[in-house]
Design a protein around this motif. Structure first.
Motif, PDB file in Angstrom:
ATOM      1  N   LEU A  20       1.795  -8.956  -3.092  1.00  0.00           N
ATOM      2  CA  LEU A  20       0.834  -9.357  -2.061  1.00  0.00           C
ATOM      3  C   LEU A  20       1.335  -8.970  -0.676  1.00  0.00           C
ATOM      4  O   LEU A  20       0.574  -8.433   0.139  1.00  0.00           O
ATOM      5  N   TRP A  21       2.623  -9.210  -0.401  1.00  0.00           N
ATOM      6  CA  TRP A  21       3.167  -8.857   0.909  1.00  0.00           C
ATOM      7  C   TRP A  21       3.130  -7.349   1.130  1.00  0.00           C
ATOM      8  O   TRP A  21       2.854  -6.881   2.244  1.00  0.00           O
ATOM      9  N   ALA A  22       3.382  -6.596   0.068  1.00  0.00           N
ATOM     10  CA  ALA A  22       3.335  -5.137   0.197  1.00  0.00           C
ATOM     11  C   ALA A  22       1.919  -4.665   0.495  1.00  0.00           C
ATOM     12  O   ALA A  22       1.700  -3.811   1.372  1.00  0.00           O
ATOM     13  N   LEU A  26       0.595  -2.962   3.977  1.00  0.00           N
ATOM     14  CA  LEU A  26      -0.105  -1.685   3.890  1.00  0.00           C
ATOM     15  C   LEU A  26      -1.454  -1.759   4.595  1.00  0.00           C
ATOM     16  O   LEU A  26      -1.849  -0.831   5.309  1.00  0.00           O
ATOM     17  N   PHE A  27      -2.160  -2.882   4.421  1.00  0.00           N
ATOM     18  CA  PHE A  27      -3.475  -3.014   5.057  1.00  0.00           C
ATOM     19  C   PHE A  27      -3.351  -3.083   6.573  1.00  0.00           C
ATOM     20  O   PHE A  27      -4.160  -2.486   7.294  1.00  0.00           O
ATOM     21  N   VAL A  28      -2.357  -3.827   7.059  1.00  0.00           N
ATOM     22  CA  VAL A  28      -2.173  -3.925   8.514  1.00  0.00           C
ATOM     23  C   VAL A  28      -1.880  -2.540   9.103  1.00  0.00           C
ATOM     24  O   VAL A  28      -2.470  -2.141  10.123  1.00  0.00           O
ATOM     25  N   VAL A 113      -4.845 -17.048   1.341  1.00  0.00           N
ATOM     26  CA  VAL A 113      -3.803 -16.023   1.217  1.00  0.00           C
ATOM     27  C   VAL A 113      -4.355 -14.639   1.528  1.00  0.00           C
ATOM     28  O   VAL A 113      -3.721 -13.833   2.209  1.00  0.00           O
ATOM     29  N   LEU A 114      -5.553 -14.358   1.048  1.00  0.00           N
ATOM     30  CA  LEU A 114      -6.170 -13.047   1.280  1.00  0.00           C
ATOM     31  C   LEU A 114      -6.714 -12.916   2.699  1.00  0.00           C
ATOM     32  O   LEU A 114      -6.712 -11.822   3.279  1.00  0.00           O
ATOM     33  N   ALA A 115      -7.172 -14.022   3.264  1.00  0.00           N
ATOM     34  CA  ALA A 115      -7.763 -13.974   4.610  1.00  0.00           C
ATOM     35  C   ALA A 115      -6.720 -13.648   5.678  1.00  0.00           C
ATOM     36  O   ALA A 115      -7.043 -12.994   6.681  1.00  0.00           O
ATOM     37  N   LEU A 116      -5.481 -14.082   5.493  1.00  0.00           N
ATOM     38  CA  LEU A 116      -4.451 -13.872   6.517  1.00  0.00           C
ATOM     39  C   LEU A 116      -4.206 -12.393   6.837  1.00  0.00           C
ATOM     40  O   LEU A 116      -4.242 -12.007   8.013  1.00  0.00           O
ATOM     41  N   PRO A 117      -3.959 -11.524   5.843  1.00  0.00           N
ATOM     42  CA  PRO A 117      -3.763 -10.103   6.194  1.00  0.00           C
ATOM     43  C   PRO A 117      -5.021  -9.460   6.764  1.00  0.00           C
ATOM     44  O   PRO A 117      -4.921  -8.528   7.572  1.00  0.00           O
ATOM     45  N   PHE A 122      -7.102  -6.728  11.257  1.00  0.00           N
ATOM     46  CA  PHE A 122      -8.198  -6.456  12.195  1.00  0.00           C
ATOM     47  C   PHE A 122      -7.808  -6.790  13.627  1.00  0.00           C
ATOM     48  O   PHE A 122      -8.308  -6.177  14.573  1.00  0.00           O
ATOM     49  N   ALA A 123      -6.916  -7.779  13.813  1.00  0.00           N
ATOM     50  CA  ALA A 123      -6.439  -8.085  15.160  1.00  0.00           C
ATOM     51  C   ALA A 123      -5.622  -6.920  15.711  1.00  0.00           C
ATOM     52  O   ALA A 123      -5.768  -6.536  16.883  1.00  0.00           O
ATOM     53  N   VAL A 124      -4.774  -6.344  14.876  1.00  0.00           N
ATOM     54  CA  VAL A 124      -3.988  -5.178  15.296  1.00  0.00           C
ATOM     55  C   VAL A 124      -4.899  -4.008  15.619  1.00  0.00           C
ATOM     56  O   VAL A 124      -4.713  -3.294  16.620  1.00  0.00           O
TER      57      VAL A 124
END
Length: 281
Positions: A20-22, A26-28, A113-117, A122-124
């Motif tokens: 999940l962290w990976a 990757l998404f960020v 958990v999914l909403a955080l990334p 999107f903030a980045v």
């Protein structure tokens, strides 16, 4: 609030997943890269201003749908089935948690958990665009992010619903992957095949009759894209020239995409809960 206790524990457990962290990292990085390309490449960003900010949302929507669907499978496929298989479900239900609390808590915990990334990514992306454009539409962008979170909630709910129907983690994972393949990779063939069987013709999507357009827009990702037209100043489908000609029936209206998203968030998990409630653990 017993479901909140389950959700809190589930969030704490799920956030330890290295996969999940990976995916989140990757998404960020991907969201920031997409925003940079949108701002820099001619023909993508266009002129600076509100239109470019709106275009960025459309530009980010496609990778967001792919990220959400894949991550939902990773995060939620074994949410209920895995605990039944390991025997920890019996321990959980020995506490004052009903089976409904368990299912609802799993949905909420994994959705957070999914909403955080999504929010971070999107903030980045917004920061990258703000560095390039003098004006931005923060209200529209926040609405877009919230709609994406709703889409994530719907997909998590869908996968948890499937997980609740079986006591095998392997089977639940296989079903979740099959769900992803059907809804995200093969669904475009369904309205085309139905059109050919019923009317004996193959046509581009711009010429679909209303019933075929409705069938094409039934998936969570299609409903998400349609719903963007209800909450943003412009619709992605309208930009692409996809939609009914003449009077628009209610089931093809942009607002109906929100109805479809809510239906995906409620119906499958409710059916999964009914199966789980009657299951012998």
């Amino acid at each position: 609030m017993s479901w909140a206790v389950v959700a809190r524990k589930d969030f704490q457990d799920a956030r330890l997943s290295k996969t999940l962290w990976a995916l989140s990292a990757l998404f960020v990085l991907f969201a920031a890269g997409m925003a940079y390309l949108y701002a820099e490449l001619p023909g993508l960003g266009g002129e600076a201003g509100e239109l470019s900010a709106l275009g960025l949302m459309f530009f980010l929507a496609a990778p967001a749908t792919l990220f959400v669907s894949i991550t939902a499978v990773v995060v939620a496929a074994k949410s209920v089935a895995g605990e039944r298989e390991s025997g920890s479900m019996k321990l959980m239900l020995s506490y004052p948690h009903s089976r409904r609390d368990v299912v609802l808590g799993k949905v909420v915990g994994r959705a957070v958990v999914l909403a955080l990334p999504i929010v971070i990514g999107f903030a980045v992306a917004a920061i990258v665009v703000l560095a390039k454009y003098a004006t931005f539409t923060p209200v529209d962008y926040v609405v877009f992010v919230l709609l994406t979170v709703l889409y994530a909630f719907a997909y998590i709910s869908l996968v948890v619903g499937f997980s609740a129907t079986t006591g095998s983690g392997t089977r639940a994972t296989a079903m979740a992957i099959g769900l992803f393949v059907v809804l995200e990779l093969l669904w475009d063939v369904v309205p085309l095949g139905a059109l050919y069987l019923l009317e004996g013709r193959l046509v581009p999507i711009q010429e679909y009759p209303n019933w075929a357009l409705f069938l094409s827009g039934m998936t969570p990702s299609a409903a998400y894209t349609t719903a963007m037209g209800a909450v943003l100043p412009e619709s992605p489908n309208a930009v692409l020239g996809i939609g009914p000609v003449g009077e628009v029936p209610f089931y093809l209206s942009d607002w109906f995409g929100l109805v479809m998203l809510v239906a995906w968030a409620v119906v499958p998990v409710s059916l999964g809960y009914l199966r789980f409630r009657a299951a012998d653990l």
